[in-house]
Design a protein around this motif. Structure first.
Motif, PDB file in Angstrom:
ATOM      1  N   ILE A  27      22.445   6.471  18.489  1.00 21.98           N
ATOM      2  CA  ILE A  27      23.364   5.444  17.973  1.00 21.98           C
ATOM      3  C   ILE A  27      24.786   5.721  18.473  1.00 21.98           C
ATOM      4  O   ILE A  27      25.479   4.809  18.938  1.00 21.98           O
ATOM      5  N   GLY A  28      25.221   6.968  18.401  1.00 25.64           N
ATOM      6  CA  GLY A  28      26.551   7.331  18.888  1.00 25.64           C
ATOM      7  C   GLY A  28      26.712   7.063  20.371  1.00 25.64           C
ATOM      8  O   GLY A  28      27.741   6.561  20.823  1.00 25.64           O
ATOM      9  N   PHE A  29      25.674   7.391  21.139  1.00 23.15           N
ATOM     10  CA  PHE A  29      25.718   7.174  22.584  1.00 23.15           C
ATOM     11  C   PHE A  29      25.813   5.691  22.910  1.00 23.15           C
ATOM     12  O   PHE A  29      26.637   5.275  23.741  1.00 23.15           O
ATOM     13  N   ILE A  30      25.008   4.877  22.240  1.00 21.21           N
ATOM     14  CA  ILE A  30      25.024   3.425  22.487  1.00 21.21           C
ATOM     15  C   ILE A  30      26.383   2.834  22.095  1.00 21.21           C
ATOM     16  O   ILE A  30      26.950   2.024  22.837  1.00 21.21           O
ATOM     17  N   LEU A  31      26.907   3.248  20.948  1.00 17.43           N
ATOM     18  CA  LEU A  31      28.230   2.758  20.538  1.00 17.43           C
ATOM     19  C   LEU A  31      29.307   3.177  21.540  1.00 17.43           C
ATOM     20  O   LEU A  31      30.199   2.385  21.861  1.00 17.43           O
ATOM     21  N   THR A  36      33.036   1.376  25.680  1.00 19.36           N
ATOM     22  CA  THR A  36      33.601   1.584  27.013  1.00 19.36           C
ATOM     23  C   THR A  36      33.461   0.325  27.867  1.00 19.36           C
ATOM     24  O   THR A  36      34.370  -0.037  28.611  1.00 19.36           O
ATOM     25  N   ILE A  37      32.324  -0.357  27.731  1.00 21.17           N
ATOM     26  CA  ILE A  37      32.045  -1.533  28.562  1.00 21.17           C
ATOM     27  C   ILE A  37      32.921  -2.725  28.167  1.00 21.17           C
ATOM     28  O   ILE A  37      33.368  -3.475  29.042  1.00 21.17           O
ATOM     29  N   ILE A  38      33.187  -2.905  26.873  1.00 23.18           N
ATOM     30  CA  ILE A  38      33.968  -4.070  26.424  1.00 23.18           C
ATOM     31  C   ILE A  38      35.321  -4.146  27.132  1.00 23.18           C
ATOM     32  O   ILE A  38      35.636  -5.166  27.765  1.00 23.18           O
ATOM     33  N   VAL A  67      33.933   7.273  16.722  1.00 20.76           N
ATOM     34  CA  VAL A  67      32.502   7.439  17.013  1.00 20.76           C
ATOM     35  C   VAL A  67      32.224   8.870  17.465  1.00 20.76           C
ATOM     36  O   VAL A  67      31.254   9.496  17.019  1.00 20.76           O
ATOM     37  N   GLN A  68      33.068   9.400  18.338  1.00 22.95           N
ATOM     38  CA  GLN A  68      32.872  10.774  18.822  1.00 22.95           C
ATOM     39  C   GLN A  68      32.937  11.768  17.662  1.00 22.95           C
ATOM     40  O   GLN A  68      32.100  12.670  17.574  1.00 22.95           O
TER      41      GLN A  68
END
Length: 113
Positions: A27-31, A36-38, A67-68
């Protein structure tokens, strides 16, 4: 022979609780990827003005920081979770005061003659 085993059973349960689960890491990785992509998509496609883009990047950076800390640094877990969060909030307050104070001083550092 009749002694209860205190060894691995209780220790593993407590040790496992101090680390994140695979689900938490995913979940953390996907968030992190999404956050980053936005701004990348917004900047690459020139979707906002300069001010809007800067604000979006700053918001995404703050969310990325949260998130980190939450998913990877386990800020919310452990014996000292309350103290860790308190220390983090104090550090953020000091950082905010230094940055805002510096900007204020640079902005209003005009000497009238």
């Amino acid at each position: 022979m009749g002694q209860p085993t205190h060894g691995h059973g209780g220790h593993d349960a407590g040790h496992e609780g101090s680390h994140g689960s695979l689900k938490s890491y995913v979940i953390g990785f996907i968030l992190s990827i999404v956050l980053t992509i936005i701004p990348l998509v917004v900047v690459m496609n020139d979707m906002m003005g300069k001010t809007g883009t800067i604000v979006l990047i700053l918001i995404m950076a703050v969310l990325q920081f949260a998130v980190q800390l939450w998913f990877f640094m386990h800020l919310k877990e452990g014996e000292n979770a309350k103290w860790n969060i308190t220390a983090l909030l104090f550090a953020i307050l000091i950082l905010f005061l230094v940055v805002v104070g510096s900007i204020w001083i640079m902005e209003y550092n005009t000497v009238a003659h």
